[in-house]
Write a protein that holds these residues in place. Structure first.
Motif, PDB file in Angstrom:
ATOM      1  N   ALA A  79       0.825  -1.217   0.000  1.00  0.00           N
ATOM      2  CA  ALA A  79       0.000   0.000   0.000  1.00  0.00           C
ATOM      3  C   ALA A  79       0.856   1.261   0.000  1.00  0.00           C
ATOM      4  O   ALA A  79       0.759   2.099   0.894  1.00  0.00           O
ATOM      5  CB  ALA A  79      -0.949  -0.027   1.196  1.00  0.00           C
ATOM      6  N   ASN A  80       1.694   1.387  -1.032  1.00  0.00           N
ATOM      7  CA  ASN A  80       2.549   2.567  -1.169  1.00  0.00           C
ATOM      8  C   ASN A  80       2.409   3.107  -2.586  1.00  0.00           C
ATOM      9  O   ASN A  80       1.962   2.393  -3.481  1.00  0.00           O
ATOM     10  CB  ASN A  80       4.016   2.187  -0.908  1.00  0.00           C
ATOM     11  CG  ASN A  80       4.449   0.990  -1.728  1.00  0.00           C
ATOM     12  OD1 ASN A  80       4.212  -0.161  -1.343  1.00  0.00           O
ATOM     13  ND2 ASN A  80       5.072   1.247  -2.871  1.00  0.00           N
ATOM     14  N   ILE A  81       2.814   4.358  -2.746  1.00  0.00           N
ATOM     15  CA  ILE A  81       2.924   4.903  -4.092  1.00  0.00           C
ATOM     16  C   ILE A  81       4.028   4.122  -4.805  1.00  0.00           C
ATOM     17  O   ILE A  81       5.045   3.766  -4.194  1.00  0.00           O
ATOM     18  CB  ILE A  81       3.321   6.409  -4.033  1.00  0.00           C
ATOM     19  CG1 ILE A  81       2.179   7.235  -3.441  1.00  0.00           C
ATOM     20  CG2 ILE A  81       3.762   6.929  -5.391  1.00  0.00           C
ATOM     21  CD1 ILE A  81       1.109   7.644  -4.413  1.00  0.00           C
ATOM     22  N   SER A  82       3.805   3.832  -6.077  1.00  0.00           N
ATOM     23  CA  SER A  82       4.769   3.070  -6.860  1.00  0.00           C
ATOM     24  C   SER A  82       6.171   3.676  -6.730  1.00  0.00           C
ATOM     25  O   SER A  82       6.350   4.879  -6.854  1.00  0.00           O
ATOM     26  CB  SER A  82       4.328   3.094  -8.327  1.00  0.00           C
ATOM     27  OG  SER A  82       5.219   2.372  -9.110  1.00  0.00           O
ATOM     28  N   GLY A  83       7.142   2.822  -6.427  1.00  0.00           N
ATOM     29  CA  GLY A  83       8.523   3.305  -6.318  1.00  0.00           C
ATOM     30  C   GLY A  83       8.931   3.629  -4.892  1.00  0.00           C
ATOM     31  O   GLY A  83      10.117   3.719  -4.595  1.00  0.00           O
ATOM     32  N   HIS A  84       7.964   3.816  -3.993  1.00  0.00           N
ATOM     33  CA  HIS A  84       8.301   4.040  -2.584  1.00  0.00           C
ATOM     34  C   HIS A  84       8.479   2.693  -1.877  1.00  0.00           C
ATOM     35  O   HIS A  84       8.102   1.660  -2.408  1.00  0.00           O
ATOM     36  CB  HIS A  84       7.184   4.817  -1.875  1.00  0.00           C
ATOM     37  CG  HIS A  84       7.111   6.252  -2.283  1.00  0.00           C
ATOM     38  ND1 HIS A  84       6.282   7.163  -1.667  1.00  0.00           N
ATOM     39  CD2 HIS A  84       7.745   6.937  -3.261  1.00  0.00           C
ATOM     40  CE1 HIS A  84       6.416   8.341  -2.250  1.00  0.00           C
ATOM     41  NE2 HIS A  84       7.296   8.236  -3.219  1.00  0.00           N
ATOM     42  N   VAL A  85       9.033   2.755  -0.656  1.00  0.00           N
ATOM     43  CA  VAL A  85       9.196   1.502   0.080  1.00  0.00           C
ATOM     44  C   VAL A  85       7.850   1.026   0.617  1.00  0.00           C
ATOM     45  O   VAL A  85       6.926   1.816   0.800  1.00  0.00           O
ATOM     46  CB  VAL A  85      10.204   1.633   1.248  1.00  0.00           C
ATOM     47  CG1 VAL A  85      11.592   1.894   0.723  1.00  0.00           C
ATOM     48  CG2 VAL A  85       9.757   2.710   2.217  1.00  0.00           C
ATOM     49  N   SER A  86       7.763  -0.268   0.891  1.00  0.00           N
ATOM     50  CA  SER A  86       6.515  -0.855   1.373  1.00  0.00           C
ATOM     51  C   SER A  86       6.190  -0.346   2.771  1.00  0.00           C
ATOM     52  O   SER A  86       7.089  -0.159   3.599  1.00  0.00           O
ATOM     53  CB  SER A  86       6.627  -2.375   1.389  1.00  0.00           C
ATOM     54  OG  SER A  86       6.708  -2.870   0.082  1.00  0.00           O
ATOM     55  N   PRO A  87       4.916  -0.130   3.076  1.00  0.00           N
ATOM     56  CA  PRO A  87       4.507   0.399   4.379  1.00  0.00           C
ATOM     57  C   PRO A  87       4.338  -0.700   5.419  1.00  0.00           C
ATOM     58  O   PRO A  87       3.776  -1.750   5.144  1.00  0.00           O
ATOM     59  CB  PRO A  87       3.142   1.038   4.071  1.00  0.00           C
ATOM     60  CG  PRO A  87       2.602   0.201   2.957  1.00  0.00           C
ATOM     61  CD  PRO A  87       3.778  -0.303   2.155  1.00  0.00           C
ATOM     62  N   THR A  88       4.818  -0.452   6.619  1.00  0.00           N
ATOM     63  CA  THR A  88       4.631  -1.431   7.688  1.00  0.00           C
ATOM     64  C   THR A  88       3.761  -0.862   8.811  1.00  0.00           C
ATOM     65  O   THR A  88       3.638  -1.481   9.859  1.00  0.00           O
ATOM     66  CB  THR A  88       5.991  -1.887   8.246  1.00  0.00           C
ATOM     67  OG1 THR A  88       6.737  -0.723   8.610  1.00  0.00           O
ATOM     68  CG2 THR A  88       6.785  -2.673   7.212  1.00  0.00           C
ATOM     69  N   SER A  89       3.169   0.309   8.595  1.00  0.00           N
ATOM     70  CA  SER A  89       2.233   0.855   9.587  1.00  0.00           C
ATOM     71  C   SER A  89       1.160   1.652   8.859  1.00  0.00           C
ATOM     72  O   SER A  89       1.337   2.058   7.708  1.00  0.00           O
ATOM     73  CB  SER A  89       2.956   1.779  10.575  1.00  0.00           C
ATOM     74  OG  SER A  89       3.282   3.005   9.926  1.00  0.00           O
ATOM     75  N   ALA A  90       0.040   1.880   9.558  1.00  0.00           N
ATOM     76  CA  ALA A  90      -1.057   2.661   8.974  1.00  0.00           C
ATOM     77  C   ALA A  90      -0.585   4.083   8.663  1.00  0.00           C
ATOM     78  O   ALA A  90      -1.019   4.693   7.678  1.00  0.00           O
ATOM     79  CB  ALA A  90      -2.240   2.687   9.932  1.00  0.00           C
ATOM     80  N   ALA A  91       0.324   4.613   9.477  1.00  0.00           N
ATOM     81  CA  ALA A  91       0.831   5.968   9.248  1.00  0.00           C
ATOM     82  C   ALA A  91       1.596   6.050   7.927  1.00  0.00           C
ATOM     83  O   ALA A  91       1.495   7.034   7.196  1.00  0.00           O
ATOM     84  CB  ALA A  91       1.727   6.404  10.410  1.00  0.00           C
ATOM     85  N   VAL A 144       1.006   4.250   5.323  1.00  0.00           N
ATOM     86  CA  VAL A 144       0.007   4.188   4.261  1.00  0.00           C
ATOM     87  C   VAL A 144      -0.626   5.566   4.073  1.00  0.00           C
ATOM     88  O   VAL A 144      -0.761   6.065   2.948  1.00  0.00           O
ATOM     89  CB  VAL A 144      -1.096   3.146   4.579  1.00  0.00           C
ATOM     90  CG1 VAL A 144      -2.137   3.124   3.458  1.00  0.00           C
ATOM     91  CG2 VAL A 144      -0.490   1.766   4.768  1.00  0.00           C
ATOM     92  N   LEU A 145      -0.998   6.180   5.193  1.00  0.00           N
ATOM     93  CA  LEU A 145      -1.646   7.489   5.150  1.00  0.00           C
ATOM     94  C   LEU A 145      -0.741   8.507   4.451  1.00  0.00           C
ATOM     95  O   LEU A 145      -1.192   9.297   3.628  1.00  0.00           O
ATOM     96  CB  LEU A 145      -1.967   7.937   6.585  1.00  0.00           C
ATOM     97  CG  LEU A 145      -2.943   9.097   6.718  1.00  0.00           C
ATOM     98  CD1 LEU A 145      -4.328   8.683   6.230  1.00  0.00           C
ATOM     99  CD2 LEU A 145      -3.029   9.549   8.188  1.00  0.00           C
ATOM    100  N   ALA A 146       0.554   8.461   4.781  1.00  0.00           N
ATOM    101  CA  ALA A 146       1.495   9.425   4.208  1.00  0.00           C
ATOM    102  C   ALA A 146       1.523   9.317   2.678  1.00  0.00           C
ATOM    103  O   ALA A 146       1.656  10.319   1.979  1.00  0.00           O
ATOM    104  CB  ALA A 146       2.896   9.198   4.783  1.00  0.00           C
ATOM    105  N   ASP A 147       1.408   8.100   2.165  1.00  0.00           N
ATOM    106  CA  ASP A 147       1.493   7.902   0.715  1.00  0.00           C
ATOM    107  C   ASP A 147       0.148   8.079   0.019  1.00  0.00           C
ATOM    108  O   ASP A 147       0.082   8.619  -1.079  1.00  0.00           O
ATOM    109  CB  ASP A 147       1.998   6.476   0.406  1.00  0.00           C
ATOM    110  CG  ASP A 147       3.489   6.431   0.106  1.00  0.00           C
ATOM    111  OD1 ASP A 147       4.207   7.323   0.601  1.00  0.00           O
ATOM    112  OD2 ASP A 147       3.924   5.508  -0.612  1.00  0.00           O
ATOM    113  N   LEU A 148      -0.913   7.583   0.628  1.00  0.00           N
ATOM    114  CA  LEU A 148      -2.152   7.363  -0.139  1.00  0.00           C
ATOM    115  C   LEU A 148      -3.349   8.170   0.340  1.00  0.00           C
ATOM    116  O   LEU A 148      -4.465   7.971  -0.161  1.00  0.00           O
ATOM    117  CB  LEU A 148      -2.494   5.861  -0.151  1.00  0.00           C
ATOM    118  CG  LEU A 148      -1.454   4.971  -0.839  1.00  0.00           C
ATOM    119  CD1 LEU A 148      -1.839   3.496  -0.706  1.00  0.00           C
ATOM    120  CD2 LEU A 148      -1.306   5.330  -2.321  1.00  0.00           C
TER     121      LEU A 148
END
Ligand code: TXA
Ligand code: MG
Length: 329
Positions: free
Chosen positions: A146-158, A160-164
């Motif tokens: 659940a990250n913007i393409s090219g960013h690192v994978s998210p391991t917390s809801a925060a 995810v929120l920052a990216d999406l």
């Protein structure tokens, strides 16, 4: 191009489960925790939902997605398991292992999610929140990280929120992901092959199947090809028909793959006309892309004029795929 959405963040629990189900049934996007990383989920059988998912991630091409199932029986309805795949499923599911297998006949996962391939990546996640969402929907959920393409994978809801934020409907907060790296991907198409190292070690996998894994690198060395992204290992769906891109007319003997309402000159004489989206909607066009290419082959079209498709939003990914499909072979 993606319309701004109000992204809700709800702590895992009954309310979150109900909200997630409502969003998925309506073709929306829900981020949820798995044991590896947070995934961005969509109903795998809904092509437009899958197209919205690619748009939300800003993926420049349609890299195939992992179909997540509630249990191994549900996964067996999506894919064909050989003995090695069965052994791996028994040993590591539910858990951080993804299997790339031949797509089962009657598999309902959209062609866009598998990027038109005859194989499908399947995984049964162990995380209770992920499991409960998939089980409640009663069908497969595609979920890239659940990250913007090219960013690192998210391991917390925060993360995810920052990216999406503004790009998806809902985030279910289930605390930090425990494994923290993505699932290990093993293809059981021919010899069992490690496509991506991840949450299950190579040694554990080799022990379960009683043989050594072919590595992605070995496959490349044997075939002498340039390094391939995981999703590129199996060659992408290429139509038999020759495609002529950015066509502004239809020549005698050509079929037409249209986009938008205004058809070019010569369209009346086209062998077949299929429209990716009569309203010029890139989300609808993406959802139709691979199934239309297959349908043109089935219709026996030898040459296809493809109308220009604007490169904004999903147009970039659509044009990327069309360019590959049109490349000389
Ligand atoms: O841990 C994970 O696997 C996470 C969680 C959310 O489940 N998901 C994840 O998805 O990492 P994603 O989309 O970020 O990575 C999936 C990878 C891609 O590199 C894609 O190319 C590969 O799986 N893949 C999917 N289907 C494939 C197929 N049919 N053949 C080869 N590779 C495939
Ligand atoms: Mg990813």
């Amino acid at each position: 191009m993606t319309a701004q959405l109000t992204t809700r963040l709800i702590p895992a629990g009954r309310d979150a489960l109900k909200a997630a189900l409502r969003v998925l049934r309506a073709g929306g996007l829900v981020a949820f925790p798995t044991e590896t990383v947070y995934g961005l989920g969509a109903d795998a059988t809904n092509g437009e939902a899958v197209a919205r998912l690619y748009a939300a991630k800003g993926r420049p091409s349609f890299n195939p997605l992992i179909a997540h199932a509630a249990d191994a029986d549900a996964a067996r309805r999506l894919a064909r398991f050989d003995p090695a795949a069965e052994a791996l499923a028994r040993a590591f599911w539910p858990g951080p292992l993804t299997l790339v297998l031949p797509k089962a006949q009657g598999c309902q996962v959209s062609d866009l999610a598998t990027a038109g391939l005859d194989s499908i990546a399947v995984r049964v996640p162990a995380h209770a929140v992920a499991h409960d969402i998939i089980a409640a929907l009663g069908g497969p959920v595609v979920a890239p990280s659940a990250n913007i393409s090219g960013h690192v994978s998210p391991t917390s809801a925060a993360h995810v929120l920052a990216d999406l934020q503004g790009r998806i409907d809902l985030i279910v907060d289930g605390g930090p992901a425990s494994v923290g790296v993505e699932s290990t991907i093993v293809a059981c198409l021919d010899k069992p092959t490690l496509l991506r190292p991840g949450g299950v070690s190579r040694a554990a996998i080799e022990q379960a199947i009683g043989r050594t894994l072919v590595s992605h690198g070995d496959v490349i060395a044997e075939s002498g090809e340039a390094p391939l992204a995981p999703g590129m290992l199996a060659s992408h769906y290429a139509p038999r028909a020759a495609l002529r891109l950015n066509a502004r007319d239809v020549k005698p003997g050509e079929a037409l793959l249209a986009f938008g309402a205004a058809l070019p000159s010569g369209a009346d004489g086209a062998v077949t006309v299929l429209n990716l989206s009569a309203t010029g909607d890139p989300v609808e066009a993406a959802a139709n892309l691979f199934s239309h290419l297959r349908a043109l082959d089935l219709a026996g079209a030898a040459r296809v004029a493809v109308m220009p498709i604007p490169s904004d939003g999903l147009g970039e990914a659509i044009n990327d795929r069309l360019k590959r499909a049109a490349a000389p072979r």
